[in-house]
Design a protein around this motif. Structure first.
Motif, short mmCIF file in Angstrom:
data_model
loop_
_atom_site.label_atom_id
_atom_site.label_comp_id
_atom_site.label_asym_id
_atom_site.label_seq_id
_atom_site.Cartn_x
_atom_site.Cartn_y
_atom_site.Cartn_z
N GLU A 616 31.29 -18.59 27.88
CA GLU A 616 31.46 -18.32 26.45
C GLU A 616 31.54 -19.60 25.63
O GLU A 616 32.46 -19.79 24.84
CB GLU A 616 32.70 -17.46 26.21
CG GLU A 616 32.64 -16.13 26.94
CD GLU A 616 33.78 -15.21 26.56
OE1 GLU A 616 34.44 -15.46 25.54
OE2 GLU A 616 34.00 -14.24 27.31
N GLU A 617 30.59 -20.49 25.83
CA GLU A 617 30.41 -21.71 25.05
C GLU A 617 31.33 -22.86 25.46
O GLU A 617 31.10 -23.99 25.09
CB GLU A 617 30.59 -21.45 23.54
CG GLU A 617 29.61 -20.42 23.00
CD GLU A 617 29.97 -19.98 21.60
OE1 GLU A 617 31.16 -19.77 21.34
OE2 GLU A 617 29.05 -19.84 20.79
N TRP A 618 32.41 -22.57 26.18
CA TRP A 618 33.33 -23.63 26.58
C TRP A 618 32.74 -24.39 27.78
O TRP A 618 32.11 -23.80 28.66
CB TRP A 618 34.70 -23.08 26.94
CG TRP A 618 35.44 -22.57 25.72
CD1 TRP A 618 35.41 -21.30 25.25
CD2 TRP A 618 36.25 -23.33 24.85
NE1 TRP A 618 36.18 -21.21 24.11
CE2 TRP A 618 36.72 -22.45 23.84
CE3 TRP A 618 36.66 -24.66 24.80
CZ2 TRP A 618 37.56 -22.85 22.80
CZ3 TRP A 618 37.50 -25.07 23.77
CH2 TRP A 618 37.94 -24.18 22.79
N SER A 619 32.99 -25.68 27.81
CA SER A 619 32.51 -26.50 28.92
C SER A 619 33.46 -27.69 29.07
O SER A 619 34.35 -27.92 28.25
CB SER A 619 31.09 -27.00 28.66
OG SER A 619 31.06 -27.84 27.52
N ALA A 620 33.26 -28.43 30.14
CA ALA A 620 34.04 -29.65 30.39
C ALA A 620 33.06 -30.81 30.49
O ALA A 620 32.43 -31.01 31.52
CB ALA A 620 34.86 -29.52 31.66
N ASN A 621 32.91 -31.55 29.40
CA ASN A 621 32.03 -32.71 29.42
C ASN A 621 32.70 -33.89 30.12
O ASN A 621 32.12 -34.96 30.22
CB ASN A 621 31.63 -33.10 28.00
CG ASN A 621 30.71 -32.05 27.38
OD1 ASN A 621 29.97 -31.39 28.10
ND2 ASN A 621 30.75 -31.90 26.07
N ASN A 622 33.94 -33.67 30.54
CA ASN A 622 34.68 -34.68 31.29
C ASN A 622 34.89 -34.17 32.71
O ASN A 622 36.01 -33.94 33.15
CB ASN A 622 36.03 -34.96 30.61
CG ASN A 622 36.83 -33.67 30.41
OD1 ASN A 622 36.29 -32.58 30.54
ND2 ASN A 622 38.11 -33.81 30.12
N ALA A 623 33.79 -33.98 33.42
CA ALA A 623 33.86 -33.31 34.72
C ALA A 623 34.78 -34.03 35.69
O ALA A 623 35.29 -33.42 36.65
CB ALA A 623 32.46 -33.20 35.31
N ASP A 624 35.03 -35.33 35.48
CA ASP A 624 35.91 -36.06 36.38
C ASP A 624 37.38 -35.78 36.08
O ASP A 624 38.27 -36.24 36.81
CB ASP A 624 35.65 -37.56 36.27
CG ASP A 624 35.84 -38.09 34.86
OD1 ASP A 624 35.56 -37.32 33.91
OD2 ASP A 624 36.28 -39.24 34.71
N ARG A 625 37.66 -35.00 35.01
CA ARG A 625 39.05 -34.75 34.63
C ARG A 625 39.49 -33.32 34.87
O ARG A 625 40.67 -33.00 34.71
CB ARG A 625 39.27 -35.12 33.15
CG ARG A 625 38.90 -36.57 32.88
CD ARG A 625 39.34 -37.03 31.52
NE ARG A 625 38.94 -38.43 31.31
CZ ARG A 625 39.47 -39.22 30.38
NH1 ARG A 625 40.41 -38.76 29.58
NH2 ARG A 625 39.06 -40.45 30.26
#
Length: 752
Positions: A616-625
């Motif tokens: 639903e549009e949410w993502s983690a552009n900080n995959a290392d966190r």
């Protein structure tokens, strides 16, 4: 006063105040027994159905006694409503002395058991010059009903002296179905409070009688009620968009359209019904809607012209599906679909112009009879489709059929008809079975000849797309979107009409959890994924039907998903898909009359994570966190791997003036930090701007492995203004915390 003095003596002798033994002997337990007998055991069982009896709030279809409040009829001036504490519900109707002539009140009522009936009225006839009405059933002969003077309320059965000799009482042979009753002014000053129509020819009502058992239909009350119409009118008067633009386009189109219903020549029924479905019925519906928005009767008369022409015209030649026998099979298959869609719009027309005082009692009879014939033809279509089409059982045809049946039932105020469409057993499929079979849930096999679907919420249809959202939109297999939209729009139409009649099908859940929310979420995600490529719609018809898909989307059927979200489920996927769409995609050059303007009535927007694997549009552009980011079982979950971990959503469009509060329901878990309160933060930004410490709001969240609801007042920061295009949510500032988010919702508590 009726005719001559001798008649008054005859009436006074014959029509005495009837205080009989049965008035005194009726005890409460007997009254319940009578009600039970009138309703019927089957209906009592229905009252205890899983739908909690809502289908029967307007009275059982099996009653042989119908009680009506006179003031609830359709009044024609100078007949008007007045107050009296001694009247039932404290109101009655009359034509005041000297007010004029031709006043009347008109009722529609449904008879489910054909038979002989009497009509009683609770009347007040103060003197021998104010003591008569005319009564008319189904536009038939006028009954000249006189009663002996008495300056108090009392019951009197309809009599007749029109022929010069007294018939007392008059009896009426009534067939099963809808009828009209008209009480017409004869002598002003005569008052009527309540009406009883009964097949018990020996029964005499007492006092105020029984509660209303079958109300006169309230109009408008199908796809719109008066409150909604008034709200739309206010927004148009304020020149608010998109209501003003939609209204202006609709008005310009109808001002230039000339009504010209065709006559069926018995050859190409598909072409004939195509005009019925796609031209005359929608044009009539738009004229009817323009009437209630402008109060200009020229639009009501145009709508009536279409409605009466079709109701009294050549469609009467078609009495059953057998009349299509000389038509090629493919055109016979389509006949039920076209009939259904046309009758949906014409039912809307009847509902919207019902109170315009332009339909005569004869018009009502013709229209209602025609709608019942339409119900019969569509009912045959349900079975015909199943018997003759091998694998597309749960297709847009069947959803249209069921919608046609239900909408006709609602506009006729006939519980037997609309209950049959929603959960009845006299047809091989109904609204509830369509909900259960047409919407895919995890682990279910494919329906009919379709390939296995990908995600929950997909709608089985004739040519559905069987590739996952995110794949190449130009792929040949990417098809069926238009049909799925069509199906859901018709399932939604039933829910909308039902809601206006006290039945909330929007919240109905089928045994495996299927509900209208799910296709709204799934397809809005699909639409949002490809919103920059409006050509997508053209590629989603199966080969050879691109023109049909253009036609469907041109009419605006796909707005059903926006309705689901904006109006009821407030789901961000739909609102975002619509808000992000190009202006040309949002204006609806041919607005759908059933849902005009409603798609914009949102009170909140949020993310509820209903479907597995859809973020639903949410993502983690900080995959290392963060790690293990996923949506499953209604939760967005992840584990923080850094003290500064977050999730974010980009390319959204939030009007901050509409929302003042953020409400988050989540659970934080970690053995080491159990019992600690830790800071949580929300950041926002406009356009391509970076997140900054100036544009944020904070709250404290408790790590206790318990779901808690946190409410954040965004207005405490004056930077919450304008349009927000992206959000960042930091649920905790500590590494090693397991986060389960149930929902993130923007609200305005002052308007929700």
């Amino acid at each position: 006063m009726l005719q001559h003095g001798i008649l008054n003596i005859m009436i006074a002798e014959h029509k005495k105040d009837r205080a009989t033994d049965n008035e005194k002997a009726l005890r409460p337990w007997q009254a319940w027994l009578i009600v039970g007998l009138l309703i019927g055991i089957g209906s009592i069982i229905s009252l205890l159905s899983p739908m909690e009896g809502k289908f029967w709030k307007k009275g059982s279809a099996n009653v042989s006694a119908i009680w009506l409040e006179a003031e609830r009829g359709i009044l024609t001036s100078p007949m008007l409503t007045a107050n009296d504490p001694n009247a039932s519900q404290n109101e009655f109707v009359w034509v005041p002395n000297g007010a004029g002539i031709k006043g009347k009140t008109n009722f529609s009522f449904t008879i489910s058991q054909a038979g002989t009936y009497k009509i009683w009225g609770r009347i007040l006839a103060p003197n021998d010059t104010d003591n008569s009405f005319y009564v008319q059933i189904d536009g038939g002969s006028l009954k000249q009903w006189g009663m002996s003077p008495a300056n108090r309320w009392r019951w009197d059965e309809v009599s007749d002296y029109a022929s010069g000799s007294l018939v007392d009482p008059v009896v009426f042979d009534l067939a099963t179905g809808m009828h009209t009753l008209t009480v017409i002014q004869r002598e002003d000053g005569t008052k009527i409070d309540k009406i009883l129509i009964t097949s018990n020819l020996t029964y005499t009502p007492i006092e105020e009688g029984e509660p209303v058992s079958q109300t006169t239909p309230v109009h408008p009350n199908l796809f719109f009620n008066q409150r909604e119409i008034d709200d739309i009118k206010t927004k148009i008067n304020q020149k608010r968009e998109p209501w003003m633009g939609s209204f202006s386009r609709m008005k310009a189109g109808e001002d230039n359209y000339t009504a010209a219903p065709d006559v069926y020549d018995g050859t190409d029924v598909n072409q004939y019904l195509a005009k019925f479905e796609q031209k005359d019925a929608p044009h009539a519906a738009r004229n009817a809607l323009l009437y209630v928005l402008t109060n200009d009767k020229k639009y009501a008369n145009r709508a009536k012209e279409f409605l009466v022409a079709w109701a009294s015209g050549s469609l009467h030649q078609i009495n059953s599906h057998d009349d299509f026998a000389d038509v090629p099979p493919q055109k016979r298959y389509n006949a039920g679909l076209r009939l259904s869609n046309g009758f949906i719009n014409f039912s809307n027309v009847y509902d919207l112009i019902y109170n315009a005082d332009i339909l005569s009692p004869e018009d009502h009879i013709v229209i209602q009879s025609w709608l019942r014939k339409g119900h019969q033809l569509i009912k045959e279509s349900v079975s015909y489709w199943i018997q003759n089409v091998s694998c597309h059982t749960y297709s847009n045809h069947q959803t249209a059929h069921i919608a046609g049946l239900a909408v006709i039932g609602f506009v006729l105020n006939d519980p037997q008809l609309f209950n049959e469409a929603i959960e009845g057993t006299t047809i091989p499929i109904n609204w509830k079975t369509l909900m259960s079979k047409a919407i895919y849930m995890r682990g279910e096999p494919s329906a009919g000849c379709d390939k296995n679907p990908t995600f929950e919420g997909e709608v089985f249809d004739r040519y559905r797309h069987y590739d996952a959202p995110g794949s190449d939109p130009w792929a040949n297999l990417n098809r069926g979107y238009g049909y799925s939209l069509f199906s859901t729009s018709r399932l939604t139409a039933v829910a909308e009409a039902a809601l206006h009649n006290g039945i909330d099908l929007y919240q109905y859940r089928a045994p495996q959890g299927e509900q209208l929310l799910l296709p709204g979420v799934y397809y809005s995600y699909y639409l949002n994924k490809f919103s920059p490529t409006p050509q997508l719609i053209k590629t989603t018809g199966y080969e050879g039907e691109n023109g049909y898909i253009d036609e469907v989307t041109g009419i605006g059927h796909y707005s059903a998903f926006e309705i689901l979200a904006y109006r009821y489920h407030n789901h961000s996927l739909v609102t975002r898909a619509f808000d992000n769409a190009l202006p040309t995609e949002r204006t609806y050059q041919r607005d759908t009359p059933e849902f005009f303007g409603k798609i914009f009535d949102k009170k909140e927007t949020g993310w509820y994570f209903h479907l597995n694997n859809i973020m639903e549009e949410w993502s983690a552009n900080n995959a290392d966190r963060v790690k293990n980011l996923d949506v499953k079982d209604g939760l967005l979950s992840f584990v923080t791997t850094h003290d500064d971990a977050w999730i974010e959503t980009l390319k959204i469009s939030v009007q901050t003036k509409e929302f003042s509060t953020l409400v988050v329901r989540m659970k934080l878990s970690n053995g080491v930090n159990a019992g600690n309160t830790l800071p949580a933060q929300l950041f926002w930004a406009e356009g391509n701007n970076a997140f900054s410490s100036e544009n944020k709001a904070t709250f404290l969240a408790l790590v206790d492995n318990t779901y808690r609801t946190y409410t954040l007042n965004l207005k405490t920061n004056t930077a919450w203004k304008g349009v927000v295009n992206k959000l960042r949510f930091d649920p905790v500032n500590t590494s090693g915390i397991t986060v389960h988010i149930d929902s993130i919702v923007l609200q305005n508590p002052n308007t929700s």
